[in-house]
Write a protein that holds these residues in place. Structure first.
Motif, PDB file in Angstrom:
ATOM      1  N   VAL A  44      73.011   3.622  -4.132  1.00 36.31           N
ATOM      2  CA  VAL A  44      74.174   4.627  -4.523  1.00 36.31           C
ATOM      3  C   VAL A  44      74.187   5.696  -3.661  1.00 36.31           C
ATOM      4  O   VAL A  44      75.321   5.921  -3.146  1.00 36.31           O
ATOM      5  CB  VAL A  44      73.705   5.375  -5.796  1.00 36.31           C
ATOM      6  N   VAL A  45      73.104   6.274  -2.875  1.00 34.05           N
ATOM      7  CA  VAL A  45      73.237   7.039  -1.625  1.00 34.05           C
ATOM      8  C   VAL A  45      74.276   6.693  -0.568  1.00 34.05           C
ATOM      9  O   VAL A  45      74.957   7.064  -0.146  1.00 34.05           O
ATOM     10  CB  VAL A  45      71.763   7.596  -1.193  1.00 34.05           C
ATOM     11  N   ALA A  46      74.048   5.268  -0.451  1.00 39.48           N
ATOM     12  CA  ALA A  46      74.766   4.629   0.816  1.00 39.48           C
ATOM     13  C   ALA A  46      76.069   4.359   0.212  1.00 39.48           C
ATOM     14  O   ALA A  46      77.178   4.700   1.045  1.00 39.48           O
ATOM     15  CB  ALA A  46      74.119   2.691   0.724  1.00 39.48           C
ATOM     16  N   ASP A  47      76.493   4.134  -1.171  1.00 40.98           N
ATOM     17  CA  ASP A  47      77.921   4.197  -1.587  1.00 40.98           C
ATOM     18  C   ASP A  47      78.489   5.569  -1.229  1.00 40.98           C
ATOM     19  O   ASP A  47      79.800   5.543  -0.860  1.00 40.98           O
ATOM     20  CB  ASP A  47      77.829   3.616  -2.904  1.00 40.98           C
ATOM     21  N   VAL A  48      77.590   6.622  -1.653  1.00 42.85           N
ATOM     22  CA  VAL A  48      78.437   7.652  -1.556  1.00 42.85           C
ATOM     23  C   VAL A  48      78.704   8.265  -0.072  1.00 42.85           C
ATOM     24  O   VAL A  48      79.741   8.723   0.214  1.00 42.85           O
ATOM     25  CB  VAL A  48      77.273   9.122  -1.802  1.00 42.85           C
ATOM     26  N   LEU A  49      77.967   7.637   0.740  1.00 50.38           N
ATOM     27  CA  LEU A  49      78.248   7.891   2.213  1.00 50.38           C
ATOM     28  C   LEU A  49      79.637   7.029   2.706  1.00 50.38           C
ATOM     29  O   LEU A  49      80.217   7.534   3.698  1.00 50.38           O
ATOM     30  CB  LEU A  49      77.039   7.494   3.115  1.00 50.38           C
ATOM     31  N   TYR A  50      79.617   6.087   2.082  1.00 53.74           N
ATOM     32  CA  TYR A  50      80.748   5.106   2.428  1.00 53.74           C
ATOM     33  C   TYR A  50      82.033   5.928   2.071  1.00 53.74           C
ATOM     34  O   TYR A  50      83.202   5.936   2.657  1.00 53.74           O
ATOM     35  CB  TYR A  50      80.637   3.837   1.973  1.00 53.74           C
ATOM     36  N   THR A  51      82.102   6.419   0.738  1.00 56.96           N
ATOM     37  CA  THR A  51      83.131   6.998   0.426  1.00 56.96           C
ATOM     38  C   THR A  51      83.268   8.297   1.114  1.00 56.96           C
ATOM     39  O   THR A  51      84.306   8.685   1.492  1.00 56.96           O
ATOM     40  CB  THR A  51      82.775   7.420  -1.282  1.00 56.96           C
ATOM     41  N   LEU A  52      82.196   9.238   1.539  1.00 55.19           N
ATOM     42  CA  LEU A  52      82.470  10.436   2.562  1.00 55.19           C
ATOM     43  C   LEU A  52      82.996   9.908   3.732  1.00 55.19           C
ATOM     44  O   LEU A  52      83.688  10.798   4.470  1.00 55.19           O
ATOM     45  CB  LEU A  52      81.053  10.943   2.739  1.00 55.19           C
ATOM     46  N   ALA A  53      82.731   8.828   4.191  1.00 54.84           N
ATOM     47  CA  ALA A  53      82.991   8.285   5.535  1.00 54.84           C
ATOM     48  C   ALA A  53      84.531   8.038   5.695  1.00 54.84           C
ATOM     49  O   ALA A  53      85.152   7.927   6.426  1.00 54.84           O
ATOM     50  CB  ALA A  53      82.211   7.098   5.922  1.00 54.84           C
ATOM     51  N   SER A  54      85.114   7.612   4.318  1.00 50.58           N
ATOM     52  CA  SER A  54      86.550   7.443   4.249  1.00 50.58           C
ATOM     53  C   SER A  54      87.299   8.694   3.877  1.00 50.58           C
ATOM     54  O   SER A  54      88.549   8.538   4.033  1.00 50.58           O
ATOM     55  CB  SER A  54      87.071   6.492   3.288  1.00 50.58           C
ATOM     56  N   GLN A  55      86.859   9.916   4.142  1.00 48.88           N
ATOM     57  CA  GLN A  55      87.508  11.118   3.658  1.00 48.88           C
ATOM     58  C   GLN A  55      87.886  11.706   5.047  1.00 48.88           C
ATOM     59  O   GLN A  55      87.400  11.401   6.015  1.00 48.88           O
ATOM     60  CB  GLN A  55      86.838  12.060   2.921  1.00 48.88           C
ATOM     61  N   ASP A  56      88.717  12.823   4.901  1.00 50.85           N
ATOM     62  CA  ASP A  56      89.154  13.734   6.039  1.00 50.85           C
ATOM     63  C   ASP A  56      87.923  14.508   6.565  1.00 50.85           C
ATOM     64  O   ASP A  56      87.299  15.160   5.820  1.00 50.85           O
ATOM     65  CB  ASP A  56      90.112  14.776   5.663  1.00 50.85           C
ATOM     66  N   GLN A  57      87.517  14.127   7.834  1.00 50.19           N
ATOM     67  CA  GLN A  57      86.282  14.480   8.475  1.00 50.19           C
ATOM     68  C   GLN A  57      86.107  15.998   8.705  1.00 50.19           C
ATOM     69  O   GLN A  57      85.293  16.705   8.492  1.00 50.19           O
ATOM     70  CB  GLN A  57      85.578  13.676   9.489  1.00 50.19           C
ATOM     71  N   GLU A  58      87.422  16.568   8.970  1.00 47.14           N
ATOM     72  CA  GLU A  58      87.575  17.968   9.121  1.00 47.14           C
ATOM     73  C   GLU A  58      87.295  18.675   7.986  1.00 47.14           C
ATOM     74  O   GLU A  58      86.886  19.834   7.830  1.00 47.14           O
ATOM     75  CB  GLU A  58      89.042  18.300   9.669  1.00 47.14           C
ATOM     76  N   ALA A  59      87.686  18.290   6.812  1.00 45.91           N
ATOM     77  CA  ALA A  59      87.372  19.035   5.358  1.00 45.91           C
ATOM     78  C   ALA A  59      85.976  18.862   5.126  1.00 45.91           C
ATOM     79  O   ALA A  59      85.463  19.450   4.361  1.00 45.91           O
ATOM     80  CB  ALA A  59      88.205  18.325   4.411  1.00 45.91           C
ATOM     81  N   LEU A  60      85.302  17.525   5.446  1.00 40.51           N
ATOM     82  CA  LEU A  60      83.927  17.480   5.256  1.00 40.51           C
ATOM     83  C   LEU A  60      82.995  18.342   6.045  1.00 40.51           C
ATOM     84  O   LEU A  60      81.675  18.505   5.569  1.00 40.51           O
ATOM     85  CB  LEU A  60      83.541  16.085   5.267  1.00 40.51           C
ATOM     86  N   ALA A  61      83.329  18.828   7.228  1.00 39.38           N
ATOM     87  CA  ALA A  61      82.491  19.001   8.313  1.00 39.38           C
ATOM     88  C   ALA A  61      81.772  20.195   7.694  1.00 39.38           C
ATOM     89  O   ALA A  61      80.438  20.386   7.919  1.00 39.38           O
ATOM     90  CB  ALA A  61      83.157  19.300   9.624  1.00 39.38           C
ATOM     91  N   PRO A  62      82.492  21.161   7.359  1.00 48.26           N
ATOM     92  CA  PRO A  62      81.599  22.454   6.650  1.00 48.26           C
ATOM     93  C   PRO A  62      80.668  22.266   5.525  1.00 48.26           C
ATOM     94  O   PRO A  62      79.794  23.115   5.215  1.00 48.26           O
ATOM     95  CB  PRO A  62      82.867  23.374   6.391  1.00 48.26           C
ATOM     96  N   ILE A  63      81.009  21.121   4.981  1.00 49.60           N
ATOM     97  CA  ILE A  63      80.059  20.769   3.682  1.00 49.60           C
ATOM     98  C   ILE A  63      78.860  19.992   3.834  1.00 49.60           C
ATOM     99  O   ILE A  63      77.712  20.246   3.332  1.00 49.60           O
ATOM    100  CB  ILE A  63      80.964  19.923   2.602  1.00 49.60           C
ATOM    101  N   LEU A  64      78.775  19.305   4.913  1.00 44.96           N
ATOM    102  CA  LEU A  64      77.686  18.192   5.135  1.00 44.96           C
ATOM    103  C   LEU A  64      76.427  18.882   5.965  1.00 44.96           C
ATOM    104  O   LEU A  64      76.803  19.680   6.675  1.00 44.96           O
ATOM    105  CB  LEU A  64      78.385  16.992   6.149  1.00 44.96           C
ATOM    106  N   SER A  65      75.338  18.361   5.433  1.00 39.25           N
ATOM    107  CA  SER A  65      74.177  18.997   6.358  1.00 39.25           C
ATOM    108  C   SER A  65      74.069  18.034   7.423  1.00 39.25           C
ATOM    109  O   SER A  65      75.013  17.000   7.759  1.00 39.25           O
ATOM    110  CB  SER A  65      73.117  18.585   5.603  1.00 39.25           C
ATOM    111  N   PRO A  66      73.367  18.530   8.650  1.00 41.53           N
ATOM    112  CA  PRO A  66      73.176  17.737   9.666  1.00 41.53           C
ATOM    113  C   PRO A  66      72.663  16.243   9.623  1.00 41.53           C
ATOM    114  O   PRO A  66      73.236  15.309   9.968  1.00 41.53           O
ATOM    115  CB  PRO A  66      72.226  18.413  10.630  1.00 41.53           C
ATOM    116  N   ARG A  67      71.892  16.004   8.546  1.00 40.77           N
ATOM    117  CA  ARG A  67      71.472  14.761   8.087  1.00 40.77           C
ATOM    118  C   ARG A  67      72.714  14.020   7.578  1.00 40.77           C
ATOM    119  O   ARG A  67      72.785  12.782   8.044  1.00 40.77           O
ATOM    120  CB  ARG A  67      70.235  14.935   7.107  1.00 40.77           C
TER     121      ARG A  67
END
Length: 385
Positions: free
Chosen positions: A245-268
């Protein structure tokens, strides 16, 4: 009589096949027929229209297939743009019934975001086994890739209705490719991501299909119920979920606007999202290891209200309004979903719709559960035709 779509497919197959063979085989829609480099269908890019097709070589057929066609077709994504997707149509051995082979779509689970992970390029052992099993039971099988796999900025990768539309378009196009041997009757066998799409089809396919197509119903196994809450509610305090399920979440996040995600994601989380853009499911799960969901972000995803709302809407699974029979199936031992959420969802769905049949298997053995589930799916699908 050859339809316009059939003529187009036969016209393009010679040129597209040459390009495909040059790169070592079909590796997804973009390799089979690149929209930027080829002429669109007459009248424009129409959802469900064939772009190109070719015969699957005998060594590449799955066990039990007499013949196969691989074809690319147009499908509209959640971004309201037309994308090329790829599907394979395989016919069982023996003489076709007078009405044609009934069609079952294998709606597979998540394989990965990169086009190198598309089933048309690297079909897994489980996929091949499922297709072979359906062929052995006398069904023609359509196995689609999902639209825009590998395309930058593709939020429809995890969009439930977009995936369901893609399946309908695969059947519409497949009806042209296999025009003389296919029955208009069709059904869907869905698992995980494909199971979510199957629930949408049980409610919407009859209004989305065209012409003589006759959708009969669906099965949905390992339904990712509550996945919209898992993703939209992602935060540093998120509860633990299986690594798949973590992998699926990562795939979903990978398909989103990365600029919007950048402030939310941890380095990991940022590092794993980058890997999700390239790695297929089994390899990504290994990379995830014991990383908990909570460590993917440094602040709640809900801090971007627009992103959270869009994800919740696109990932929601319908629980009512079904107009065709659907078997909702869940094993007690299942590493691909959050089992309590799935059981709660199918129980509630059965209570709200007489089209829903619920099936669970009271065994702690994963292998026994899989055998019992296969038997239930077979009986249900047989009863639809």
């Amino acid at each position: 009589m050859i339809t316009a779509r059939k003529r187009l497919a036969r016209t393009l197959v010679v040129t597209s096949t040459a390009a495909v063979l040059a790169v070592g085989g079909v590796t997804g829609a973009r390799a089979l027929a690149e929209p930027e480099n080829a002429a669109p269908a007459p009248g424009g890019q129409t959802a469900g229209s064939v772009f190109a097709n070719r015969t699957v070589d005998t060594p590449n057929l799955v066990a039990g297939a007499a013949s196969g066609q691989q074809y690319s077709y147009w499908s509209q994504g959640a971004d309201e743009r037309m994308h090329l997707s790829t599907a394979v149509l395989m016919e069982p051995k023996g003489a076709a019934p007078a009405a044609g082979w009934p069609v079952v779509v294998w709606a597979h689970g998540s394989d990965g975001w990169s086009d190198s992970c598309a089933p048309s390029n690297r079909r897994s052992a489980d996929d091949r086994a499922t297709v072979s099993h359906l062929l052995s039971r006398g069904y023609a099988v359509i196995a689609p890739d999902y639209a825009a796999v590998g395309a930058p900025g593709s939020p429809q990768y995890s969009d439930v209705d977009a995936t369901a539309h893609n399946i309908v378009d695969a059947v519409r196009a497949g009806a042209d490719v296999g025009e003389s041997v296919l029955s208009p009757k069709w059904a869907v066998v869905g698992n995980t991501q494909g199971a979510a799409a199957a629930t949408s089809l049980a409610r919407n396919a009859t209004s989305w299909q065209t012409g003589r197509l006759d959708f009969r119903g669906a099965t949905a196994s390992s339904i990712p119920a509550g996945y919209d809450d898992v993703v939209a509610g992602l935060s540093p305090s998120s509860a633990a979920v299986p690594s798949a399920v973590v992998a699926d979440v990562l795939y979903t996040l990978a398909s989103q606007d990365q600029e919007a995600l950048a402030p939310i994601l941890s380095p990991r989380g940022a590092a794993l999202v980058q890997k999700a853009q390239k790695l297929c499911t089994s390899a990504l799960i290994k990379e995830v290891g014991d990383t908990p969901l909570a460590e993917l972000v440094s602040k709640p995803l809900a801090s971007d209200a627009k992103l959270a709302s869009a994800l919740r809407k696109s990932l929601a699974i319908p629980a009512h309004g079904f107009n065709r029979p659907i078997l909702m199936s869940q094993r007690l031992v299942d590493p691909t979903v959050v089992v309590p959420s799935s059981l709660r969802y199918i129980t509630e769905s059965q209570l709200t719709s007489n089209k829903v049949k619920m099936s669970t298997y009271l065994t702690g053995s994963e292998a026994d559960g899989e055998r019992q589930e296969q038997s239930a799916v077979d009986a249900f699908i047989d009863g639809l035709f």
